[in-house]
Design a protein around this motif. Structure first.
Motif, PDB file in Angstrom:
ATOM      1  N   SER A 255      39.041  21.659 -32.201  1.00 36.82           N
ATOM      2  CA  SER A 255      38.425  21.810 -33.521  1.00 36.82           C
ATOM      3  C   SER A 255      37.373  22.909 -33.488  1.00 36.82           C
ATOM      4  O   SER A 255      36.796  23.216 -32.444  1.00 36.82           O
ATOM      5  N   ARG A 256      37.121  23.501 -34.638  1.00 38.84           N
ATOM      6  CA  ARG A 256      36.132  24.566 -34.782  1.00 38.84           C
ATOM      7  C   ARG A 256      34.883  23.960 -35.421  1.00 38.84           C
ATOM      8  O   ARG A 256      34.976  23.250 -36.431  1.00 38.84           O
ATOM      9  N   VAL A 257      33.707  24.213 -34.845  1.00 37.67           N
ATOM     10  CA  VAL A 257      32.459  23.651 -35.332  1.00 37.67           C
ATOM     11  C   VAL A 257      31.523  24.771 -35.777  1.00 37.67           C
ATOM     12  O   VAL A 257      31.311  25.734 -35.034  1.00 37.67           O
ATOM     13  N   ILE A 258      30.968  24.611 -36.976  1.00 33.61           N
ATOM     14  CA  ILE A 258      29.954  25.526 -37.500  1.00 33.61           C
ATOM     15  C   ILE A 258      28.705  24.685 -37.727  1.00 33.61           C
ATOM     16  O   ILE A 258      28.714  23.781 -38.556  1.00 33.61           O
ATOM     17  N   PHE A 259      27.638  24.964 -36.990  1.00 34.42           N
ATOM     18  CA  PHE A 259      26.458  24.102 -36.983  1.00 34.42           C
ATOM     19  C   PHE A 259      25.217  24.899 -37.359  1.00 34.42           C
ATOM     20  O   PHE A 259      24.992  25.988 -36.861  1.00 34.42           O
ATOM     21  N   GLY A 260      24.388  24.321 -38.251  1.00 33.07           N
ATOM     22  CA  GLY A 260      23.105  24.946 -38.544  1.00 33.07           C
ATOM     23  C   GLY A 260      22.631  24.683 -39.960  1.00 33.07           C
ATOM     24  O   GLY A 260      23.425  24.317 -40.835  1.00 33.07           O
ATOM     25  N   PRO A 261      21.343  24.857 -40.219  1.00 32.44           N
ATOM     26  CA  PRO A 261      20.815  24.697 -41.582  1.00 32.44           C
ATOM     27  C   PRO A 261      21.505  25.669 -42.540  1.00 32.44           C
ATOM     28  O   PRO A 261      21.639  26.858 -42.245  1.00 32.44           O
TER      29      PRO A 261
ATOM     30  N   GLU B 126      33.779  31.654 -46.623  1.00 33.80           N
ATOM     31  CA  GLU B 126      34.196  32.530 -45.527  1.00 33.80           C
ATOM     32  C   GLU B 126      35.233  31.843 -44.644  1.00 33.80           C
ATOM     33  O   GLU B 126      36.201  32.473 -44.188  1.00 33.80           O
ATOM     34  N   GLU B 127      35.045  30.532 -44.411  1.00 33.46           N
ATOM     35  CA  GLU B 127      35.986  29.787 -43.580  1.00 33.46           C
ATOM     36  C   GLU B 127      37.341  29.655 -44.261  1.00 33.46           C
ATOM     37  O   GLU B 127      38.393  29.794 -43.610  1.00 33.46           O
ATOM     38  N   LEU B 128      37.350  29.401 -45.555  1.00 36.25           N
ATOM     39  CA  LEU B 128      38.621  29.346 -46.286  1.00 36.25           C
ATOM     40  C   LEU B 128      39.333  30.691 -46.225  1.00 36.25           C
ATOM     41  O   LEU B 128      40.549  30.773 -46.027  1.00 36.25           O
ATOM     42  N   CYS B 129      38.558  31.765 -46.393  1.00 33.68           N
ATOM     43  CA  CYS B 129      39.139  33.112 -46.334  1.00 33.68           C
ATOM     44  C   CYS B 129      39.733  33.379 -44.955  1.00 33.68           C
ATOM     45  O   CYS B 129      40.825  33.947 -44.843  1.00 33.68           O
ATOM     46  N   ARG B 130      39.043  32.952 -43.916  1.00 38.65           N
ATOM     47  CA  ARG B 130      39.533  33.154 -42.551  1.00 38.65           C
ATOM     48  C   ARG B 130      40.879  32.503 -42.339  1.00 38.65           C
ATOM     49  O   ARG B 130      41.737  33.016 -41.612  1.00 38.65           O
ATOM     50  N   GLN B 131      41.085  31.359 -43.018  1.00 44.28           N
ATOM     51  CA  GLN B 131      42.353  30.634 -42.889  1.00 44.28           C
ATOM     52  C   GLN B 131      43.342  30.981 -44.004  1.00 44.28           C
ATOM     53  O   GLN B 131      44.387  30.336 -44.117  1.00 44.28           O
ATOM     54  N   THR B 132      42.998  31.958 -44.812  1.00 43.91           N
ATOM     55  CA  THR B 132      43.815  32.380 -45.969  1.00 43.91           C
ATOM     56  C   THR B 132      44.168  31.204 -46.879  1.00 43.91           C
ATOM     57  O   THR B 132      45.314  31.035 -47.301  1.00 43.91           O
ATOM     58  N   LEU B 133      43.160  30.395 -47.189  1.00 40.51           N
ATOM     59  CA  LEU B 133      43.322  29.253 -48.081  1.00 40.51           C
ATOM     60  C   LEU B 133      42.661  29.581 -49.412  1.00 40.51           C
ATOM     61  O   LEU B 133      41.560  30.118 -49.452  1.00 40.51           O
ATOM     62  N   ARG B 134      43.328  29.203 -50.516  1.00 40.01           N
ATOM     63  CA  ARG B 134      42.828  29.604 -51.832  1.00 40.01           C
ATOM     64  C   ARG B 134      42.846  28.484 -52.874  1.00 40.01           C
ATOM     65  O   ARG B 134      42.557  28.722 -54.040  1.00 40.01           O
ATOM     66  N   ALA B 135      43.192  27.274 -52.455  1.00 39.93           N
ATOM     67  CA  ALA B 135      43.317  26.187 -53.440  1.00 39.93           C
ATOM     68  C   ALA B 135      42.881  24.868 -52.818  1.00 39.93           C
ATOM     69  O   ALA B 135      43.705  24.004 -52.511  1.00 39.93           O
ATOM     70  N   ALA B 136      41.575  24.701 -52.639  1.00 42.83           N
ATOM     71  CA  ALA B 136      41.043  23.521 -51.955  1.00 42.83           C
ATOM     72  C   ALA B 136      40.803  22.366 -52.917  1.00 42.83           C
ATOM     73  O   ALA B 136      40.248  22.560 -54.006  1.00 42.83           O
TER      74      ALA B 136
END
Length: 357
Positions: A11-17, A25-35
């Protein structure tokens, strides 16, 4: 050193305030457009903020996630996802919402991005517990594990202090069982001790001052590590009892974990002296005794200690024990019906945990 097998969770983790701001940006990285965004009814405010953040890349919001992931809710959410032609799932919330996201993802193959707002740790596990006809069942599959987890401490700042405490103890329970799981290993034990220590140090501060951001960050970090432990090892008696009691009698999840944990540790303590030593080393004020350390922590947090306070009836004790004896999980000590009945009765009544079973 002992031989062991360690499998890392992919799994990919993005951590921080403020980390949730990186979702587009994460959706774009995965080429996702309809969440499709998921939440409970109580967290629609946060879910709407995420929908606004995604703008046209959010196709809808389903806000009916419920405890123990009822299959009828999952079927309803599936219909919404299909009607909106969603290409991904974004769950924001605790174990209830994340569980629904897992249930949809495993049924459809849709990518699942989690934004946890509690310390439950479900986001780091390939485990799904679902309830149908009053019975909770659990399954494990690598495909259940969410692909991306975004930890934003800012979203935990409003988590009520009482729920922060029980959610954190729920996370500690994950790591405790990992210390004596049959498939544990030195790496997981390191993560377990660090996760327990981080939560045991931060939760009392949060209960006193909910706005302490450093303590909130430390608790979220600890919950992450404890979740990894749960996702990497087999569950034992504690989780089996929580599933049997919570799922069958509709008791709140983290509160059930909190009440049962001292009793299940006491039950297994004689069979796992090494794990008890590790646990004691991670708990402040333990005096080298894990049960003393845990009870001291629970006293500091001021948590409820009786299942009956959440609506469980004394007549349900025997029923719960019988359910727990079915499809048993691995456990370091033999599980006997009469002793499990007494364990649950003590938890129902709010009695101190004892090692005399």
């Amino acid at each position: 050193m002992e031989s062991f097998v360690y499998t890392a969770s992919p799994s990919r983790v993005i951590f921080g305030p403020g980390a949730s701001s990186k979702l587009p940006e994460e959706l774009c990285r995965q080429t996702l457009r309809a969440a499709l965004i998921l939440s409970t009814k109580h967290q629609t405010g946060e879910a709407n903020r995420i929908r606004d953040l995604l703008a046209s890349n959010a196709v809808g919001l389903f806000s009916e996630a419920a405890m123990h992931t009822p299959t009828e809710v999952t079927e309803k959410a599936l219909a919404v996802a299909q009607s909106l032609k969603a290409d991904s799932i974004v769950s924001i919330g605790g174990g209830s919402t994340i569980g629904l996201g897992k249930a949809i993802s495993i049924r459809t193959g849709l990518p699942h991005i989690c934004i946890p707002t509690t310390y439950a740790g479900s986001e780091m596990t390939p485990i799904l517990g679902e309830t149908a006809d009053g019975l909770k069942t659990t399954r494990r599959d690598p495909k259940i594990l969410p692909g991306t987890v975004i930890y934003d401490v800012n979203l935990t700042m409003t988590l009520p202090q009482g729920l922060s405490a029980t959610s954190g103890i729920n996370a500690i329970a994950h790591a405790v069982e990992a210390l004596y799981a049959p498939d544990s290993n030195p790496i997981i034990k390191l993560l377990a001790k660090e996760g327990i220590r981080a939560l045991a140090e931060s939760l009392p501060i949060i209960v006193k001052d909910a706005n302490d951001k450093d303590a909130r960050s430390k608790a979220l970090y600890g919950a992450w590590l404890c979740g990894v432990c749960l996702g990497s090892t087999a569950m034992s008696l504690h989780h089996k009892l929580c599933h049997a009691v919570g799922g069958s009698f509709d008791l709140p999840h983290s509160e059930t974990h909190t009440i049962l944990l001292p009793h299940t540790i006491a039950y297994n303590s004689s069979a796992v002296p090494g794990a008890m030593k590790d646990l004691a080393s991670a708990l402040p004020d333990s005096n080298s005794n894990a049960i003393i350390g845990l009870n001291s922590l629970l006293d500091k947090l001021g948590v409820e200690k009786a299942l009956k306070k959440y609506g469980m009836k004394e007549d349900d004790v025997d029923k719960a024990a019988i359910i727990a004896m079915k499809n048993r999980y691995d456990n370091p000590r033999e599980v006997e019906l009469e002793k499990v009945q007494e364990l649950i009765r003590r938890a129902w009544a709010g009695e101190p945990a004892r090692t005399d079973l």
